[in-house]
Design an enzyme around this catalytic site. Sequence first.
Site, short mmCIF file in Angstrom:
data_model
loop_
_atom_site.label_atom_id
_atom_site.label_comp_id
_atom_site.label_asym_id
_atom_site.label_seq_id
_atom_site.Cartn_x
_atom_site.Cartn_y
_atom_site.Cartn_z
N SER A 107 0.82 -1.20 0.00
CA SER A 107 0.00 0.00 0.00
C SER A 107 0.86 1.26 0.00
O SER A 107 1.94 1.29 0.61
CB SER A 107 -0.90 0.02 1.24
OG SER A 107 -1.55 1.26 1.38
N TYR A 131 -2.54 5.88 -5.11
CA TYR A 131 -3.62 6.81 -5.41
C TYR A 131 -3.04 7.91 -6.29
O TYR A 131 -1.83 8.09 -6.38
CB TYR A 131 -4.18 7.44 -4.12
CG TYR A 131 -4.72 6.45 -3.13
CD1 TYR A 131 -6.01 5.96 -3.24
CD2 TYR A 131 -3.94 6.02 -2.06
CE1 TYR A 131 -6.53 5.06 -2.30
CE2 TYR A 131 -4.43 5.12 -1.13
CZ TYR A 131 -5.73 4.64 -1.26
OH TYR A 131 -6.22 3.75 -0.34
N THR A 157 -5.95 2.37 -7.03
CA THR A 157 -7.24 2.31 -6.35
C THR A 157 -8.13 3.42 -6.91
O THR A 157 -7.79 4.60 -6.82
CB THR A 157 -7.08 2.46 -4.84
OG1 THR A 157 -6.32 1.34 -4.35
CG2 THR A 157 -8.42 2.50 -4.14
N LYS A 233 -8.16 -1.16 -9.30
CA LYS A 233 -8.79 -1.81 -8.16
C LYS A 233 -9.99 -0.98 -7.71
O LYS A 233 -9.83 0.18 -7.33
CB LYS A 233 -7.81 -1.97 -7.01
CG LYS A 233 -8.36 -2.66 -5.78
CD LYS A 233 -7.26 -2.85 -4.75
CE LYS A 233 -7.77 -3.50 -3.48
NZ LYS A 233 -8.64 -2.58 -2.70
N HIS A 257 -13.52 -2.14 -1.84
CA HIS A 257 -12.61 -1.65 -0.80
C HIS A 257 -12.88 -2.35 0.54
O HIS A 257 -12.78 -1.75 1.61
CB HIS A 257 -12.76 -0.14 -0.63
CG HIS A 257 -11.48 0.58 -0.30
ND1 HIS A 257 -10.79 1.33 -1.22
CD2 HIS A 257 -10.76 0.67 0.85
CE1 HIS A 257 -9.71 1.86 -0.65
NE2 HIS A 257 -9.66 1.46 0.60
#
Length: 363
Positions: A107, A131, A157, A233, A257
């Site tokens: 992440s 992001y 994402t 995603k 999510h």
Amino acid sequence: METFASIDDIQRHAEQVLPQMVFDYYAGGAGDEWTLRENREAFQRYVLRPRVLVDVVERDTATEVLGTPVEAPIIIAPTAFQRMAHPEGEVATTRAAAAAGTIMTLSTIASSSIEEVAAAAPDAPRWFQLYVYNDRGVTKELVERAVASGYRALVLTVDTPVLGLRDRDGRNRFVLPEGVELANLAGLGRGMKLPHTEGSGLFEWVASLQDASVTWDDVAWLRSISDVPVVLKGILTAEDARLATDHGIEAIVVSNHGGRQLDGSPATISVLPEVIEAVDGRCEVYLDGGVRRGSDVLKAIALGARAVMIGRPVLWGLAADGERGVGMVLDMLRHEFDIAMAIAGCRDIGSITRDLVAPAGGP
């Protein structure tokens, strides 16, 4: 550890050993948590149709994901701040993934850095989740660091233009514990450290940095700055799945999510068939959300997913016993998947077909 018979057993243990604020951050969902519950319950609305009198003495759970061989169609989803669960955090997770022959996705808001995780298992396959920030330079710098460190795909994402409202974090006035930092954003000089303030500082941090104006043009920009595949995603509709393939995306994750964004959105397994039909083989499709049993993996593969991604189970294993606990979670799911394949009459991934599953209760 040897007394755990299921992922749920490991979760119950994690709840006992983690601080309440940390457990709730990991376990919680948006709003009333209907979607969080639905992710699991929807698996029960599909039944398996096992075939008998099939020679399954020799079985093979292996497959490929974006050209990377994995020992089973089970890869690790990105989850934030893993050092809240264990001091080694993402470093322990990537080592366990390497030992299990699978892919770990790091992440952006990890508590271990891109470089630290790469060094922990230098030969293992790994992906990087990110992001798109208001400052595109930050996003570009993260991409460049990930590519330089050998990450093989970028997982964008796309379901977080703003952060979902998570009641548990609000009640707990969530803040990062001392010693847990935003390792990938530290030192960028852009004021991106999550503030340790009263209330849920996470929401304010994301609100100030996240770009709510991101469009398909930004996806094209991301693909232009790197040669590694891009995975989207957060796809839940056939319409967006088709747009992803139209934009040349190599893979998508059917994901809500983990029920943490929009409460009332559908369970991922329930929309998987429409997404599979929409992409029509033009890109790989993965699923996350609610996977807790090997039979869940089997259902997802039968419905057309190339692989599943698991997030919370990894955190529970990490809380239970670090690297060893994550390894146990991965081994447990792979073993359950192998047994489910055998009983269903499947020798390998190729023999898992759509007619293996049906709606519970019939048409």
